[in-house]
Design a protein around this motif. Sequence first.
Motif, PDB file in Angstrom:
ATOM      1  N   PHE A  96      12.421  49.415 -54.572  1.00 23.98           N
ATOM      2  CA  PHE A  96      12.182  48.678 -55.817  1.00 23.98           C
ATOM      3  C   PHE A  96      12.144  49.673 -56.970  1.00 23.98           C
ATOM      4  O   PHE A  96      11.601  50.764 -56.820  1.00 23.98           O
TER       5      PHE A  96
ATOM      6  N   SER B 240      10.697  50.028 -60.733  1.00 25.24           N
ATOM      7  CA  SER B 240       9.787  49.349 -61.666  1.00 25.24           C
ATOM      8  C   SER B 240       9.570  50.216 -62.907  1.00 25.24           C
ATOM      9  O   SER B 240       9.936  51.401 -62.932  1.00 25.24           O
TER      10      SER B 240
ATOM     11  N   LYS C 230      10.561  53.021 -55.717  1.00 26.68           N
ATOM     12  CA  LYS C 230       9.666  53.014 -54.555  1.00 26.68           C
ATOM     13  C   LYS C 230      10.466  52.566 -53.334  1.00 26.68           C
ATOM     14  O   LYS C 230      11.041  51.472 -53.328  1.00 26.68           O
TER      15      LYS C 230
ATOM     16  N   ALA D  43      10.352  50.909 -50.273  1.00 30.32           N
ATOM     17  CA  ALA D  43       9.395  50.033 -49.580  1.00 30.32           C
ATOM     18  C   ALA D  43       9.671  49.993 -48.081  1.00 30.32           C
ATOM     19  O   ALA D  43       8.743  49.975 -47.271  1.00 30.32           O
TER      20      ALA D  43
ATOM     21  N   PRO E 125      -1.373  49.406 -43.428  1.00 31.72           N
ATOM     22  CA  PRO E 125      -2.206  49.462 -44.639  1.00 31.72           C
ATOM     23  C   PRO E 125      -1.535  48.786 -45.840  1.00 31.72           C
ATOM     24  O   PRO E 125      -0.348  48.450 -45.782  1.00 31.72           O
ATOM     25  N   ASN E 126      -2.278  48.627 -46.906  1.00 30.16           N
ATOM     26  CA  ASN E 126      -1.734  48.038 -48.140  1.00 30.16           C
ATOM     27  C   ASN E 126      -0.524  48.845 -48.605  1.00 30.16           C
ATOM     28  O   ASN E 126      -0.542  50.073 -48.573  1.00 30.16           O
ATOM     29  N   GLY E 127       0.493  48.147 -49.010  1.00 29.56           N
ATOM     30  CA  GLY E 127       1.682  48.821 -49.538  1.00 29.56           C
ATOM     31  C   GLY E 127       2.613  49.349 -48.464  1.00 29.56           C
ATOM     32  O   GLY E 127       3.579  50.060 -48.750  1.00 29.56           O
ATOM     33  N   ALA E 128       2.343  49.023 -47.202  1.00 27.33           N
ATOM     34  CA  ALA E 128       3.141  49.549 -46.089  1.00 27.33           C
ATOM     35  C   ALA E 128       4.566  48.980 -46.089  1.00 27.33           C
ATOM     36  O   ALA E 128       5.502  49.617 -45.607  1.00 27.33           O
ATOM     37  N   GLY E 129       4.719  47.760 -46.605  1.00 27.67           N
ATOM     38  CA  GLY E 129       6.041  47.125 -46.617  1.00 27.67           C
ATOM     39  C   GLY E 129       6.089  45.820 -45.836  1.00 27.67           C
ATOM     40  O   GLY E 129       7.169  45.248 -45.625  1.00 27.67           O
ATOM     41  N   LYS E 130       4.925  45.308 -45.435  1.00 30.76           N
ATOM     42  CA  LYS E 130       4.877  44.097 -44.591  1.00 30.76           C
ATOM     43  C   LYS E 130       5.443  42.877 -45.309  1.00 30.76           C
ATOM     44  O   LYS E 130       6.290  42.169 -44.766  1.00 30.76           O
ATOM     45  N   THR E 131       4.977  42.644 -46.542  1.00 31.41           N
ATOM     46  CA  THR E 131       5.442  41.467 -47.281  1.00 31.41           C
ATOM     47  C   THR E 131       6.934  41.591 -47.599  1.00 31.41           C
ATOM     48  O   THR E 131       7.678  40.602 -47.514  1.00 31.41           O
ATOM     49  N   THR E 132       7.356  42.803 -47.916  1.00 32.91           N
ATOM     50  CA  THR E 132       8.786  43.018 -48.200  1.00 32.91           C
ATOM     51  C   THR E 132       9.614  42.651 -46.973  1.00 32.91           C
ATOM     52  O   THR E 132      10.652  41.984 -47.086  1.00 32.91           O
TER      53      THR E 132
HETATM   54  N1  LIG Z   1       8.769  43.495 -56.722  1.00 33.30           N
HETATM   55  C1  LIG Z   1       8.374  44.749 -56.599  1.00 33.30           C
HETATM   56  N2  LIG Z   1       8.561  45.657 -57.568  1.00 33.30           N
HETATM   57  C2  LIG Z   1       8.173  46.933 -57.428  1.00 33.30           C
HETATM   58  N3  LIG Z   1       7.569  47.434 -56.333  1.00 33.30           N
HETATM   59  C3  LIG Z   1       7.347  46.566 -55.319  1.00 33.30           C
HETATM   60  C4  LIG Z   1       7.727  45.185 -55.390  1.00 33.30           C
HETATM   61  N4  LIG Z   1       7.375  44.586 -54.224  1.00 33.30           N
HETATM   62  C5  LIG Z   1       6.796  45.533 -53.475  1.00 33.30           C
HETATM   63  N5  LIG Z   1       6.786  46.714 -54.133  1.00 33.30           N
HETATM   64  C6  LIG Z   1       6.256  47.995 -53.603  1.00 33.30           C
HETATM   65  O1  LIG Z   1       6.762  48.178 -52.295  1.00 33.30           O
HETATM   66  C7  LIG Z   1       5.756  48.690 -51.418  1.00 33.30           C
HETATM   67  C8  LIG Z   1       5.562  47.725 -50.257  1.00 33.30           C
HETATM   68  O2  LIG Z   1       4.962  46.533 -50.751  1.00 33.30           O
HETATM   69  P1  LIG Z   1       4.558  45.299 -49.826  1.00 33.30           P
HETATM   70  O3  LIG Z   1       5.729  44.946 -48.988  1.00 33.30           O
HETATM   71  O4  LIG Z   1       4.004  44.245 -50.706  1.00 33.30           O
HETATM   72  O5  LIG Z   1       3.421  45.945 -48.929  1.00 33.30           O
HETATM   73  P2  LIG Z   1       2.323  45.239 -47.991  1.00 33.30           P
HETATM   74  O6  LIG Z   1       2.651  43.784 -47.903  1.00 33.30           O
HETATM   75  O7  LIG Z   1       2.413  45.964 -46.687  1.00 33.30           O
HETATM   76  O8  LIG Z   1       0.998  45.495 -48.659  1.00 33.30           O
HETATM   77  C9  LIG Z   1       4.519  48.875 -52.278  1.00 33.30           C
HETATM   78  O9  LIG Z   1       4.458  50.207 -52.704  1.00 33.30           O
HETATM   79  C10 LIG Z   1       4.749  47.948 -53.450  1.00 33.30           C
HETATM   80  O10 LIG Z   1       4.081  48.408 -54.585  1.00 33.30           O
END
Ligand SMILES: Nc1ncnc2c1ncn2[C@@H]1O[C@H](COP(=O)(O)OP(=O)(O)O)[C@@H](O)[C@H]1O
Length: 313
Positions: free
Chosen positions: A14, A16, A24, A26, A45-52
């Motif tokens: 990503f 930003s 970043k 991800a 952990p937070n920010g690991a990439g799970k939601t992505t």
């Molecule tokens: N739309 C976005 N724009 C910029 N950075 C993003 C975006 N979505 C996720 N990130 C970054 O990608 C990394 C992984 O995010 P995310 O998948 O949300 O992690 P998790 O769900 O494991 O907490 C993080 O560093 C987050 O800040």
Amino acid sequence: MKFAVEVKGLRKSFVSGWWKKRKKDALKGIDLSVPEAAFWGILGPNGAGKTTLLSIISNLVTPEEGEVRVLGKNIRTHGPEICRHINLSSGHANFLWSMTVRENLRYYAMLYGLSGRSLAQKVDELMALFQLQDFAKVRFDELSTGTKQKLSLAKALVNEPRLLLLDEPSVGLDPDVARRMRETIRQLHREKSTTILMTTHNMKEAETLCEQVAFIKDGVIKACGKPHDLKRDLRLGDTILISFQGMLSVLPLQGMKGIYGLQVSDSSCRILVDDHHQWLPKILDLFIGQKVSIHDLHIQESDLEDVFIAYSR
Ligand SMILES: Nc1ncnc2c1ncn2[C@@H]1O[C@H](COP(=O)(O)OP(=O)(O)O)[C@@H](O)[C@H]1O
Ligand SMILES: [Mg+2]
């Protein structure tokens, strides 16, 4: 074996910031194959990439590199077809705020092509399943966190998905609401063989629900396996704590395969073993053989939380 999800070499970054651009990474090359009808967890952990990762599997985010096959089809070429058979529920649900619970459910059911009797039936069925009837006419922005999450789960079932993606489904829920929610998910998996891929920060939840878990950190899968195997691979083991009276020699245990550590004082010992079920009878025999009386015995099993901490370091 048939796979519900097959991910190979997945990369996503990503960018930003509008003045100083920041990149970043991800996901940095994810390989993951989830069998059909499995219930797997994605931890990290937070920010690991799970939601992505879940967003890419559900075709909401496009990766830069890598192949994603969902229900046997490539998501690049068969996206709309796949989307009819999958659904995603987020613990941080955001719905049309001015619409009621019933209106929101009707809206999503209509997006999946339901109409008339089948639409009304489906909405009623899901409202009953998640005990949402009392909130039918309450607007989304007036709901509590727990009810919002129930609505999010109900919405995720409108199309009877073959693959259900759950992103932190129990975050912020009261323990009793979270327990009922887990029961509903488990039942769904059991009765309909729905493949479930779930992220969670709750290790107990992952341990009780998931057959297998994948640990992600900094966009990389660090480990993937059954919780029990991950504990064994990390040699986390179980601790047996015994307080006793008498002269004890633990020499017979020293250096044995499966004994990870031994600490003995005059009246207590701490033995770290690979599996306490296997070692407890042998250790008790040792005490009986040496005529040492046991005052207290306590077992501390390592759990997924220990695995999480080990991989998060
Ligand atoms: N739309 C976005 N724009 C910029 N950075 C993003 C975006 N979505 C996720 N990130 C970054 O990608 C990394 C992984 O995010 P995310 O998948 O949300 O992690 P998790 O769900 O494991 O907490 C993080 O560093 C987050 O800040
Ligand atoms: Mg997330």
